[in-house]
Design a protein around this motif. Sequence first.
Motif, PDB file in Angstrom:
ATOM      1  N   UNK A  19       0.844  -1.199   0.000  1.00 48.80           N
ATOM      2  CA  UNK A  19       0.000   0.000   0.000  1.00 48.80           C
ATOM      3  C   UNK A  19       0.874   1.240   0.000  1.00 48.80           C
ATOM      4  N   UNK A  20       1.861   1.252   0.890  1.00 44.75           N
ATOM      5  CA  UNK A  20       2.717   2.436   0.994  1.00 44.75           C
ATOM      6  C   UNK A  20       3.508   2.630  -0.293  1.00 44.75           C
ATOM      7  N   UNK A  21       4.148   1.569  -0.778  1.00 45.36           N
ATOM      8  CA  UNK A  21       4.973   1.776  -1.969  1.00 45.36           C
ATOM      9  C   UNK A  21       4.084   2.047  -3.183  1.00 45.36           C
ATOM     10  N   UNK A  22       2.848   1.514  -3.170  1.00 43.96           N
ATOM     11  CA  UNK A  22       1.923   1.797  -4.267  1.00 43.96           C
ATOM     12  C   UNK A  22       1.554   3.271  -4.353  1.00 43.96           C
ATOM     13  N   UNK A  23       1.365   3.920  -3.204  1.00 45.21           N
ATOM     14  CA  UNK A  23       1.118   5.367  -3.223  1.00 45.21           C
ATOM     15  C   UNK A  23       2.272   6.086  -3.907  1.00 45.21           C
ATOM     16  N   UNK A  24       3.484   5.649  -3.572  1.00 46.85           N
ATOM     17  CA  UNK A  24       4.661   6.262  -4.183  1.00 46.85           C
ATOM     18  C   UNK A  24       4.636   6.128  -5.688  1.00 46.85           C
ATOM     19  N   UNK A  25       4.290   4.946  -6.175  1.00 50.66           N
ATOM     20  CA  UNK A  25       4.273   4.721  -7.616  1.00 50.66           C
ATOM     21  C   UNK A  25       3.200   5.566  -8.288  1.00 50.66           C
ATOM     22  N   UNK A  26       2.021   5.654  -7.644  1.00 52.45           N
ATOM     23  CA  UNK A  26       0.934   6.459  -8.206  1.00 52.45           C
ATOM     24  C   UNK A  26       1.372   7.911  -8.355  1.00 52.45           C
ATOM     25  N   UNK A  27       2.029   8.417  -7.317  1.00 55.05           N
ATOM     26  CA  UNK A  27       2.499   9.803  -7.359  1.00 55.05           C
ATOM     27  C   UNK A  27       3.482   9.988  -8.507  1.00 55.05           C
ATOM     28  N   UNK A  28       4.392   9.020  -8.671  1.00 55.90           N
ATOM     29  CA  UNK A  28       5.360   9.117  -9.761  1.00 55.90           C
ATOM     30  C   UNK A  28       4.639   9.141 -11.105  1.00 55.90           C
ATOM     31  N   UNK A  29       3.603   8.304 -11.252  1.00 56.13           N
ATOM     32  CA  UNK A  29       2.873   8.257 -12.515  1.00 56.13           C
ATOM     33  C   UNK A  29       2.232   9.590 -12.851  1.00 56.13           C
ATOM     34  N   UNK A  30       1.526  10.184 -11.877  1.00 57.05           N
ATOM     35  CA  UNK A  30       0.881  11.475 -12.113  1.00 57.05           C
ATOM     36  C   UNK A  30       1.926  12.520 -12.494  1.00 57.05           C
ATOM     37  N   UNK A  31       3.034  12.492 -11.777  1.00 51.42           N
ATOM     38  CA  UNK A  31       4.096  13.461 -12.017  1.00 51.42           C
ATOM     39  C   UNK A  31       4.614  13.386 -13.453  1.00 51.42           C
ATOM     40  N   UNK A  32       4.874  12.181 -13.937  1.00 51.99           N
ATOM     41  CA  UNK A  32       5.394  12.056 -15.300  1.00 51.99           C
ATOM     42  C   UNK A  32       4.356  12.508 -16.322  1.00 51.99           C
ATOM     43  N   UNK A  33       3.095  12.158 -16.065  1.00 49.41           N
ATOM     44  CA  UNK A  33       2.056  12.573 -17.016  1.00 49.41           C
ATOM     45  C   UNK A  33       2.026  14.083 -17.148  1.00 49.41           C
ATOM     46  N   UNK A  34       1.983  14.771 -16.003  1.00 42.50           N
ATOM     47  CA  UNK A  34       1.901  16.232 -16.063  1.00 42.50           C
ATOM     48  C   UNK A  34       3.162  16.801 -16.702  1.00 42.50           C
ATOM     49  N   UNK A  35       4.307  16.221 -16.377  1.00 42.94           N
ATOM     50  CA  UNK A  35       5.555  16.707 -16.963  1.00 42.94           C
ATOM     51  C   UNK A  35       5.478  16.652 -18.486  1.00 42.94           C
ATOM     52  N   UNK A  36       5.005  15.522 -18.996  1.00 37.33           N
ATOM     53  CA  UNK A  36       4.993  15.373 -20.453  1.00 37.33           C
ATOM     54  C   UNK A  36       3.912  16.269 -21.072  1.00 37.33           C
ATOM     55  N   UNK A  37       2.785  16.411 -20.389  1.00 36.30           N
ATOM     56  CA  UNK A  37       1.732  17.242 -20.957  1.00 36.30           C
ATOM     57  C   UNK A  37       2.142  18.717 -20.970  1.00 36.30           C
ATOM     58  N   UNK A  38       2.759  19.180 -19.885  1.00 31.69           N
ATOM     59  CA  UNK A  38       2.955  20.633 -19.727  1.00 31.69           C
ATOM     60  C   UNK A  38       4.362  21.153 -19.965  1.00 31.69           C
ATOM     61  N   UNK A  39       5.368  20.311 -19.887  1.00 33.84           N
ATOM     62  CA  UNK A  39       6.721  20.875 -19.805  1.00 33.84           C
ATOM     63  C   UNK A  39       7.573  20.586 -21.036  1.00 33.84           C
ATOM     64  N   UNK A  40       6.975  20.188 -22.140  1.00 32.10           N
ATOM     65  CA  UNK A  40       7.763  19.957 -23.337  1.00 32.10           C
ATOM     66  C   UNK A  40       8.318  21.278 -23.858  1.00 32.10           C
ATOM     67  N   UNK A  41       9.550  21.249 -24.351  1.00 34.30           N
ATOM     68  CA  UNK A  41      10.168  22.454 -24.892  1.00 34.30           C
ATOM     69  C   UNK A  41       9.385  22.906 -26.124  1.00 34.30           C
ATOM     70  N   UNK A  42       9.497  24.191 -26.478  1.00 33.31           N
ATOM     71  CA  UNK A  42       8.802  24.670 -27.679  1.00 33.31           C
ATOM     72  C   UNK A  42       9.191  23.843 -28.896  1.00 33.31           C
ATOM     73  N   UNK A  43       8.201  23.473 -29.673  1.00 30.83           N
ATOM     74  CA  UNK A  43       8.464  22.682 -30.883  1.00 30.83           C
ATOM     75  C   UNK A  43       8.396  21.192 -30.650  1.00 30.83           C
ATOM     76  N   UNK A  44       8.438  20.753 -29.369  1.00 32.65           N
ATOM     77  CA  UNK A  44       8.371  19.317 -29.081  1.00 32.65           C
ATOM     78  C   UNK A  44       6.900  18.905 -29.068  1.00 32.65           C
ATOM     79  N   UNK A  45       6.339  18.685 -30.268  1.00 31.59           N
ATOM     80  CA  UNK A  45       4.947  18.255 -30.318  1.00 31.59           C
ATOM     81  C   UNK A  45       4.875  16.796 -29.871  1.00 31.59           C
ATOM     82  N   UNK A  46       3.660  16.323 -29.643  1.00 33.76           N
ATOM     83  CA  UNK A  46       3.534  14.929 -29.201  1.00 33.76           C
ATOM     84  C   UNK A  46       4.178  13.984 -30.205  1.00 33.76           C
ATOM     85  N   UNK A  47       3.985  14.255 -31.488  1.00 32.29           N
ATOM     86  CA  UNK A  47       4.504  13.330 -32.489  1.00 32.29           C
ATOM     87  C   UNK A  47       5.976  13.581 -32.812  1.00 32.29           C
ATOM     88  N   UNK A  48       6.633  14.400 -31.986  1.00 33.75           N
ATOM     89  CA  UNK A  48       8.086  14.504 -32.102  1.00 33.75           C
ATOM     90  C   UNK A  48       8.757  13.952 -30.855  1.00 33.75           C
TER      91      UNK A  48
END
Lengths: 629, 208
Positions: free
Chosen positions: A159-188
């Motif tokens: 349970x404890x380590x699963x919370x950690x993994x969930x947090x990591x998952x959300x973090x990566x999703x937001x990073x990829x959605x919001x923090x791509x450099x200019x010009x880095x479209x999804x298909x690049x």
Amino acid sequence: MSSLAQKKGFGAVLWDYLTTVDHKKIAILYLISGGFFFLVGGLEAMLIRIQLMKAGNDFLSAGLYNEIITMHGTTMIFLAAMPLLLAFMNAIMPLQIGARDVAFPFLNSLGFWLFFFGGIFLNLSWFMGGAPDAGWTNYASLALASEGHGIDFYALGLTISGFGTLIAGINFLVTIINMRAPGMTYMRMPLFTWTTFVASALILLAFPPLTIGLFFMIFDRLFDSNFFVVEMGGNTIIWEHLFWIFGHPEVYILILPAFGIFSEIFAIFSRKRLFGYTALVFATILIGFYGFMVWAHHMFTVGLGPTANAVFALATMIIAVPTGIKIFNWLLTIWGGSIQFSVAMVYAIAFIPSFVAGGVTGVMQAIAPLDYQLHDSYFIVAHFHYVIVGGVVLGLLAGTHLYWPKMFGTMLSEKLGMVTFWFFFIGFHLTFFIQHFLGLFGMPRRVYTFNADQGWDLYNLISSVGALFMAIGIIVLLVNVVLTTVKNVRVGNDPWGDGRTLEWAIPSPPPFYNFAQTPLVRGLDTYWIEKMEGNKEGMIYAEPLGDIHMPNGSIIPFVMSFGMFVAAFGALYFMDDTKPWALAVLVIGLGITFGSMLVRSLKDDLGFYITKEELIEDAKRGGNTDGHK
Amino acid sequence: MDINKRYTAQSWPDHPETATLEGKNKFVGFWLLLAAETVTFASLFATYLALKDKGPSGMEFTAAGLFELPLVFAMTMILLTSSLTSVYAMYHMKNHNFKAMQAWLGITVLLGLTFLGLEIYEFNHYVHLGFGFTHSAFSSAFYVLVGTHGAHVLFGLSWFIALMIRNSKRGLNMYNAPKFYLAALYWHFIDVVWVFIFTVVYLMGVIG
Ligand code: HEM
Ligand SMILES: [Cu+2]
């Protein structure tokens, strides 16, 4: 890892890692602890193979054997494979999209420490009255009957380590959605970023059912509820559903990032653009999508009925299609390329036939009537080791060679790497190929011994010898790591010479702010494009040099996770009459966690700025700064 | 972002919650968290439906016999109203009217506390009837589903209160606006979950 860091005392380095929110350092933490648990799980595997080496062996007792197979599976999946993949995701993904860090650096640290304390808690069971013994799948009918606290360590620790993994998952999703450099479209986006994205989405949707299942398990065992207690109206099949609704996506959470690593390797060492990039991306998404619709193929023999079995059998077979598409894309990437047989590339090439073999047995098991024969036999053990070792572990070993220079600034020895490869690869097939036949001959899984007259001796012995080969391979890898670190020969930005994506355009290891100026991305394989056009810097920039905002380090994630760790002991002993202090421990632990959460919420944390002047100074020194104000 | 920058109703952006990168990250991250929460509650609902009315042989409790609608209906109305008042609070947040926002949040908190009080009363009532947490599979599933929702209410209230006290002296800025916004979003989510609980557990329970 720079000269600056080496001058610092041990205490300072330790404090630095306890409080770091830098994705590259968190990656190193994941790598070290995941590597540690991998060795623990490997040791358990060796004990299993020693026990099964000959008929009627009494090296391990039946009970201890059950504990060891349970801990082997649980450790390898949750505490070794996942964190090691998270290590590479953390180290590389933000660099690939041209970001200075992940979206939530603080949560990144919290995710790591939760995983870490959960893993430690689970393993403390060995020293505190016995480990869990109901298999890594922990079916409720076995789990509720298990005496002692082993299962409670399992449920609370995961349970404890699963919370950690969930947090990591959300973090990566937001990073990829919001923090791509200019010009880095999804298909690049590079394929490793794509697979990180889809795997994170799977984490987001698959971990909650597991958490709920674990909650029910905890409540039933520790607080006398009746979810799985049949006499009280409960139903043990609920656990199986919840576990596999998590469990099947979980195997794709593991394999997709490995696919990503291999995709990078095929392109780099064939000196070619990935063949069918778009198809690879859509196959990844499709696999993620189908991954949620096949869980009951683990439950064909439960008795869900022919309709359910037929539906899930078909859905399972369909998944093989996008997987096959990927295999052909990789083959066509190599085809006609100018191939360099680096260790990483050799792993990638070896992965293809190994993984295909695992896929084929998977489709065999998907044939529900046949699965009645195969289920719970060694055939299943052979199948999932072909996909997990032949896919995920080969991917991790390949990734270690590929990304070591980027993470540490030194190159692992290719020579020793080849030694590891051959021992590991031969050992792997020796161990697991023959287990298909053991399964077909009727050898059941999870049984601690067999009789001499069953005719399984020789095959089991061969299997055990194979395991020894793999162990030798891993020991050589450890030697490699030590030698490389001691020699400390520094490498430049693009040590492989053929890097294609942004991470190879910056120093190894990168400065703590990654990019002094945010890059402008002009296409897929952006660094390659710039190199081909003769751009010496390897990047063009989307902004002028200016001050950079960075987050502060914090000890709070460590303290919060520690609080959960303490609380778990309280919950564990809650029902024991001899331990009246358990409630107090539970309350204190939760108090630490929620108290530090409150502190985090009330205290402003605005980060700090690195000035333009400091950046210019850094650049003069070669960019390898340590990351301290 | 400069936390000391003063805003007026004119200089305040239309969407303060997503005006900064931090705000945008929190916004997307929070929606993803709600997706995970949705799966969490879906698992709880599925389990509840599987275990509804299941207990030791001869169990006298059934959903149809146990639940009574009037109290639960009142709770529903109270929670729905609190969702509305939190919308008013966010309306004033977007207009940079800190006092009005605090006032509406205060009302939201009071309504939430009333809801929680009634829920405790309801649970207490069932326990006195003999329908405790350990009574049967049905009771376990009921208390864990509705109780998890209750725990969310408690957490949401604590979050509102902490934010209101922490920022009472310094008003709205770009740093705390996303926090208020997310707390309100969380509150709506809790409300939606309750609508499902009301329908699936109580309405469908009483109908039989
Ligand atoms: C072509 C794709 C695949 C198919 C069709 C497939 C099919 C299956 C089926 C039907 C079973 C259940 C067999 C039984 O218990 O009777 C199974 C078990 C398993 N598979 Fe796969 N599989 C595939 C890929 C993978 C991958 C990629 C992984 C991991 C990376 C994986 C990991 C596992 C594991 C761990 C189990 C056993 C779980 C247990 O009972 O302990 N599979 N697979
Ligand atoms: Cu599966």
